[in-house]
Scaffold this active site. Structure first.
Site, PDB file in Angstrom:
ATOM      1  N   HIS A 133       0.817  -1.225   0.000  1.00  0.00           N
ATOM      2  CA  HIS A 133       0.000   0.000   0.000  1.00  0.00           C
ATOM      3  C   HIS A 133       0.850   1.273   0.000  1.00  0.00           C
ATOM      4  CE1 HIS A 133      -3.919  -2.019   1.677  1.00  0.00           C
ATOM      5  NE2 HIS A 133      -3.499  -2.534   0.537  1.00  0.00           N
ATOM      6  N   ASP A 143      -8.660   6.012  12.057  1.00  0.00           N
ATOM      7  CA  ASP A 143      -7.423   6.486  12.678  1.00  0.00           C
ATOM      8  C   ASP A 143      -6.941   7.786  12.011  1.00  0.00           C
ATOM      9  OD1 ASP A 143      -5.093   6.642  14.128  1.00  0.00           O
ATOM     10  OD2 ASP A 143      -4.089   4.988  13.103  1.00  0.00           O
ATOM     11  N   GLU A 177       0.966  12.754  15.891  1.00  0.00           N
ATOM     12  CA  GLU A 177       0.810  11.581  16.748  1.00  0.00           C
ATOM     13  C   GLU A 177       1.444  10.361  16.092  1.00  0.00           C
ATOM     14  OE1 GLU A 177      -1.134   7.894  18.318  1.00  0.00           O
ATOM     15  OE2 GLU A 177      -1.080   8.674  16.277  1.00  0.00           O
ATOM     16  N   GLU A 178       1.245  10.242  14.779  1.00  0.00           N
ATOM     17  CA  GLU A 178       1.770   9.076  14.058  1.00  0.00           C
ATOM     18  C   GLU A 178       3.292   9.061  13.987  1.00  0.00           C
ATOM     19  OE1 GLU A 178      -0.045   6.688  13.437  1.00  0.00           O
ATOM     20  OE2 GLU A 178      -2.068   7.300  12.858  1.00  0.00           O
ATOM     21  N   ASP A 205      -9.061   8.001  20.178  1.00  0.00           N
ATOM     22  CA  ASP A 205      -8.232   7.561  19.053  1.00  0.00           C
ATOM     23  C   ASP A 205      -8.777   6.226  18.568  1.00  0.00           C
ATOM     24  OD1 ASP A 205      -6.276   7.113  17.193  1.00  0.00           O
ATOM     25  OD2 ASP A 205      -4.590   7.262  18.581  1.00  0.00           O
TER      26      ASP A 205
END
Length: 314
Positions: A133, A143, A177-178, A205
């Site tokens: 992906h 998310d 955040e990621e 989340d």
């Protein structure tokens, strides 16, 4: 006469089994938020991207609509820098911004309500669970467009319910955040109100893929002695799984590490997590509405408590 009429209407709703707070959570608005944030046009909301800026403007516009006060360092914005660490990329240092709105009830203490609004972009800076992906848009509907939709609906509810609560409410949409909880860590290191004045922190989340067999995880239940009392006698169709520890892979961890009580609401992992298939049409909107109704009950009950004590659960 007006007060008597209000009481009659209240009793009618309660007797019919409809909690008043539930009337203000609207699936139509939840869908509007999620379908905007998780649209292909936003290219997966990667930190530092022009598309994430579009998401920031959308959130800021909603905060203004709710007449929240800006409590960033530049209006509603709190700029900072975030670094990509998982993989080597040319643009490893990225501009990021938390979006912060304040509902000022004139109280000494404040409840923080948060959700991160960034995601994985095209999956090319680490984090994707499906190597095939990489290069595809990771829309991140669950998310965490689901959490941001919850943040906005709760902000709308409390800003329009014509009640002056005993606590202030601070709404924060975290960035990066990621990349490692960077936005929430930055805010707790550079708070725009004193940390000592925080009652507790609620984090949302991935609250959009509720499965009745698995239930809803409520993480951080052990971080204050007040939480059992707060949850006592709350009725909800949602199956709740309570976890004591305040640590976890989301932004409440930054607050927990500052000795602030936390709850993290999370509907769990699924096959589309961190893949290009996490899309808006897969969200369970009825359950999302019920989760937000539950959160409002928890928030309301927490406002009946004195300032929360903190328990370190590690």
């Amino acid at each position: 006469m007006k007060n008597r009429l209000t009481l009659i209407i209240t009793l009618l709703f309660c007797c019919a089994g409809f909690p008043l707070s539930a009337q203000n959570i609207e699936i139509k608005k939840l869908k509007k938020h999620i379908y905007f944030l998780a649209d292909d046009k936003l290219q997966g909301r990667a930190t530092g991207s022009a598309e994430l800026e579009k998401a920031a403007k959308y959130i800021e516009k909603e905060f203004k609509k709710y007449k929240l006060k800006p409590l960033g360092t530049q209006g509603f914005r709190q700029p900072f820098e975030a670094k990509v660490r998982r993989v080597t990329v040319a643009d490893s240092i990225r501009k990021a911004e938390n979006i912060i709105g304040f509902l000022d009830n004139g109280a000494l203490y404040t409840i923080v309500i948060g959700a991160h609004y960034d995601h994985l972009g095209l999956g090319n800076f680490g984090g994707t669970r499906e190597p095939a992906h990489i290069g595809q848009i990771h829309n991140g509907a669950d998310d965490n467009a689901s959490g941001v939709a919850g943040l906005l609906e709760i902000a709308r509810y409390y800003s329009s319910n014509k009640v002056k609560e005993k606590y202030n409410l601070l709404f924060i949409a975290f960035s990066a955040e990621e990349l490692g909880l960077i936005g929430s860590k930055y805010w707790t290191e550079h708070p725009t109100l004193p940390l000592d004045n925080i009652h507790w922190m609620l984090n949302m989340d991935m609250i959009g893929r509720y499965n009745p067999e698995n239930g809803l995880a409520v993480i951080g239940y052990g971080t204050s002695s007040k939480f059992p009392t707060i949850f006592e006698n709350i009725s909800t169709p949602i199956k709740i799984n309570k976890s004591r520890d305040g640590n976890g892979g989301s932004d409440q961890t930054s607050f927990y590490r500052k000795h602030i009580p936390v709850l993290f609401f999370h509907t769990g992992g699924h096959d589309d997590y961190h893949k290009a298939t996490d899309d808006a049409d897969k969200i369970n909107y009825e359950a999302l509405k019920a989760i937000l109704e539950l959160e409002i009950k928890v928030l309301d009950n927490s406002m009946m408590q004195e300032k929360m004590d903190f328990i370190w659960t590690n």
